[in-house]
Design an enzyme around this catalytic site. Sequence first.
Site, PDB file in Angstrom:
ATOM      1  N   GLY A  47      12.438  65.727  10.565  1.00  9.44           N
ATOM      2  CA  GLY A  47      12.502  64.221  10.003  1.00  9.44           C
ATOM      3  C   GLY A  47      11.030  64.266   9.285  1.00  9.44           C
ATOM      4  CD  GLN A  52       5.398  62.737   9.435  1.00  9.97           C
ATOM      5  OE1 GLN A  52       5.879  62.468   9.642  1.00  9.97           O
ATOM      6  NE2 GLN A  52       4.785  64.099  10.326  1.00  9.97           N
ATOM      7  CB  CYS A 100       4.863  66.701  15.029  1.00 17.01           C
ATOM      8  SG  CYS A 100       4.282  65.400  13.890  1.00 17.01           S
ATOM      9  CG  LEU A 101       7.117  68.510   9.196  1.00 13.61           C
ATOM     10  CD1 LEU A 101       8.134  68.657   8.790  1.00 13.61           C
ATOM     11  CD2 LEU A 101       7.428  69.861   9.018  1.00 13.61           C
ATOM     12  CG  HIS A 142       8.899  63.441  16.719  1.00 16.20           C
ATOM     13  ND1 HIS A 142       8.089  64.175  17.329  1.00 16.20           N
ATOM     14  CD2 HIS A 142       8.738  62.836  14.978  1.00 16.20           C
ATOM     15  CE1 HIS A 142       6.975  64.778  16.620  1.00 16.20           C
ATOM     16  NE2 HIS A 142       7.588  64.135  15.481  1.00 16.20           N
ATOM     17  CD  GLU A 143      10.531  62.433  12.031  1.00 20.96           C
ATOM     18  OE1 GLU A 143       9.144  61.287  11.792  1.00 20.96           O
ATOM     19  OE2 GLU A 143      10.562  63.735  12.336  1.00 20.96           O
ATOM     20  CG  HIS A 146       5.026  60.135  13.210  1.00 26.74           C
ATOM     21  ND1 HIS A 146       3.841  60.444  12.729  1.00 26.74           N
ATOM     22  CD2 HIS A 146       5.889  60.954  13.186  1.00 26.74           C
ATOM     23  CE1 HIS A 146       4.190  61.395  13.208  1.00 26.74           C
ATOM     24  NE2 HIS A 146       5.486  61.786  12.933  1.00 26.74           N
TER      25      HIS A 146
HETATM   26 NI    NI Z   1       6.098  63.789  13.804  1.00 29.10          NI
END
Ligand code: NI
Length: 176
Positions: A47, A52, A100-101, A142-143, A146
């Site tokens: 995701g 981000q 997480c990226l 999670h997304e 953000h």
């Molecule tokens: Ni993330």
Amino acid sequence: MSVRDILKMGDPRLLRKAEPVTRFGTRELDTLIEDMFDTMHAANGAGLAAPQIGVNLQLVIFGFKQNPRYPDAPTVPETILINPVLKPLSEELEEGWEGCLSVPGLRGMVPRWTQLHYEGVDQHGKTISRDVDGFHARVVQHECDHLAGILYPMRIKDFSNFGYTDVLFPGLDKDD
Ligand code: NI
């Protein structure tokens, strides 16, 4: 094809509250969403949230059939979710590993609601309304975190369950 730079933890832009999307069906929004998919796929992400890549809008994408970063995870439908609202369907929480990226190379054990209702709209302004559980519910939480400026390490309860992916999960590649 346009892969954008992903901001990393420590960048104050990841800590902002995102603004609602107000204009739909625009070329600008379509391009942003295309770039987000290109960026997520290039990084093997499950995701990605607009903040981000430095875009402070309430827009997340997620979904995959098979993901090398989460080989045991069930399929999650590819979704564009805008202006989301989340509601737990029970009080039950479950701990599970997340990465997480924006936090490359690390994994942590994070509690999330197991059963979740979420609503929002897609890129055309069409309503999305779903009841989900398990990994799907985890990814959405999670997304959407953000969008509130929350990164998963902020939710870890026990820091003995936080570490480097290659140490915790030897053999799991594709995580940088
Ligand atoms: Ni993330």
